[in-house]
Design an enzyme around this catalytic site. Structure first.
Site, PDB file in Angstrom:
ATOM      1  N   HIS A  34     -35.113  28.081  98.349  1.00 44.91           N
ATOM      2  CA  HIS A  34     -33.831  27.507  97.935  1.00 44.91           C
ATOM      3  C   HIS A  34     -33.547  26.207  98.691  1.00 44.91           C
ATOM      4  O   HIS A  34     -33.043  25.235  98.112  1.00 44.91           O
ATOM      5  CB  HIS A  34     -32.690  28.497  98.202  1.00 44.91           C
ATOM      6  CG  HIS A  34     -32.784  29.767  97.427  1.00 44.91           C
ATOM      7  ND1 HIS A  34     -33.052  30.983  98.012  1.00 44.91           N
ATOM      8  CD2 HIS A  34     -32.653  30.016  96.102  1.00 44.91           C
ATOM      9  CE1 HIS A  34     -33.070  31.922  97.100  1.00 44.91           C
ATOM     10  NE2 HIS A  34     -32.828  31.367  95.927  1.00 44.91           N
ATOM     11  N   LYS A 150     -41.181  29.157  90.248  1.00 46.50           N
ATOM     12  CA  LYS A 150     -41.553  30.563  90.396  1.00 46.50           C
ATOM     13  C   LYS A 150     -41.013  31.391  89.243  1.00 46.50           C
ATOM     14  O   LYS A 150     -41.668  32.318  88.766  1.00 46.50           O
ATOM     15  CB  LYS A 150     -41.051  31.129  91.723  1.00 46.50           C
ATOM     16  CG  LYS A 150     -41.571  32.558  91.990  1.00 46.50           C
ATOM     17  CD  LYS A 150     -41.120  33.074  93.325  1.00 46.50           C
ATOM     18  CE  LYS A 150     -39.733  33.643  93.254  1.00 46.50           C
ATOM     19  NZ  LYS A 150     -39.677  34.933  92.513  1.00 46.50           N
ATOM     20  N   SER A 186     -39.265  34.927  98.028  1.00 41.19           N
ATOM     21  CA  SER A 186     -38.334  35.611  97.139  1.00 41.19           C
ATOM     22  C   SER A 186     -37.320  36.359  97.988  1.00 41.19           C
ATOM     23  O   SER A 186     -37.657  36.880  99.068  1.00 41.19           O
ATOM     24  CB  SER A 186     -39.077  36.608  96.237  1.00 41.19           C
ATOM     25  OG  SER A 186     -38.159  37.455  95.552  1.00 41.19           O
TER      26      SER A 186
END
Length: 330
Positions: A34, A150, A186
């Site tokens: 992020h 992703k 993740s």
């Protein structure tokens, strides 16, 4: 830079705007992947622009038995990560702010693409995802929105929605960020025990095996195109001890330009081995698809493709993918 935390669209709309606004949408539990999105957004927006990070765990995209209740909520840490990466605003609305009348009666349909792969495994997931993305695009009013590669199928559907419904917003893809051992970052990785994490590495290892097989075949095919299949040339190669290599190269060159089956097989070998590990990897799907519609491709395909995988390790479901390019034969 101090990042401002806002809870309502009214507060966001009241902010003065000068340059471009770039938005990064998240469900929180921010990590380096992020942060990379936010840093890229900062570069795109420039010093005069504004970067908005949304944090919203969208109930519409969680199906029955999925992890909505245990999905990590770490807003304080998220604001800190967003601030360090260069965000001006973290927009963290409540469910009532996003869905003021309860679950919306009118939703965005993902269409046929949304029924494949992730959509087949998680019915309704993409309708819920597109509905909240559409709402957040309206609420944040950006010039550009950034999403990670992703979630390749999600990215493709958002691009299709923005184009089909004339949103007038630029969509930018940012490459997947991986840990040193290759595991794609993740928010769900935190659920994995050490043993489960070792098994989970098979997802990226399978993709890398498919990529390596693809690269080897494309290189062999390129070599064959450069070496005319003449008798004199074959004799010369034979004298150099290269006749077998030349024959292999020409055999591949005469085959379909794809090598699709070989790429799938290379990846599947790694996943089959992981299915015998303790704990085992339970494969959901392995697919090599056209990113335009996420339909399977066959040998003979040329152009951009996506090698995608999804599997469960323990109770955690993980996804990963790699883009590949299949060159035209000549």
């Amino acid at each position: 830079m101090t990042t401002t935390l806002l809870r309502t669209a009214g507060e966001l709309h009241a902010r003065a705007r000068a340059g471009r606004r770039a938005v990064v949408m998240t469900m929180g539990a921010l990590h380096e992947g992020h942060a990379t999105l936010v840093r890229t957004a900062r570069e795109i927006a420039g010093p005069e622009g504004e970067v908005v990070v949304t944090v919203f765990v969208n109930p519409l995209q969680f199906g029955a038995g999925e992890d909505l209740d245990r999905y990590p909520r770490t807003l304080d840490a998220d604001v800190k990560i967003a601030e360090e990466a260069g965000a001006d605003v973290v927009f963290a609305p409540s469910v009532d702010e996003v869905y003021p009348g309860g679950e919306p009666q009118v939703r965005v349909s993902a269409g046929p693409m949304g029924e494949r792969l992730e959509g087949a495994s998680r019915p309704g997931h993409f309708d819920g995802m597109l509905t909240v993305v559409a709402k957040l695009l309206h609420l944040t009013r950006p010039d550009v929105a950034l999403y990670g590669q992703k979630d390749a199928q999600q990215l493709a559907l958002i691009r299709r929605m923005v184009r089909d419904l004339n949103f007038g917003i630029d969509i930018v893809a940012v490459p997947t960020v991986r840990e040193e051992d290759g595991l794609a970052l993740s928010s769900r990785n935190r659920y994995l025990s050490p043993a489960e994490r070792r098994t989970a590495l098979a997802l990226s290892q399978a993709l890398f095996a498919g990529r390596d097989r693809h690269a080897a075949q494309e290189a062999l095919r390129a070599r064959a195109r450069e070496v005319p299949a003449t008798h004199a040339r074959a004799q010369a190669l034979s004298a150099l001890g290269e006749s077998r290599a030349a024959a292999d190269a020409h055999a591949v060159a005469k085959a379909a330009p794809g090598s699709v089956a070989a790429v799938r097989a290379a990846a599947r070998t790694v996943l089959d081995e992981a299915a015998r590990m303790v704990p085992p990897l339970k494969l959901d799907y392995l697919a090599l698809v056209d990113p335009a519609d996420f339909g399977d491709i066959d040998d003979g395909f040329t152009g951009e493709a996506v090698l995608a995988v999804a599997a469960r390790v323990g109770t955690t479901r993980l996804i990963d993918n790699l883009p590949l390019t299949f060159g035209a034969a000549s």
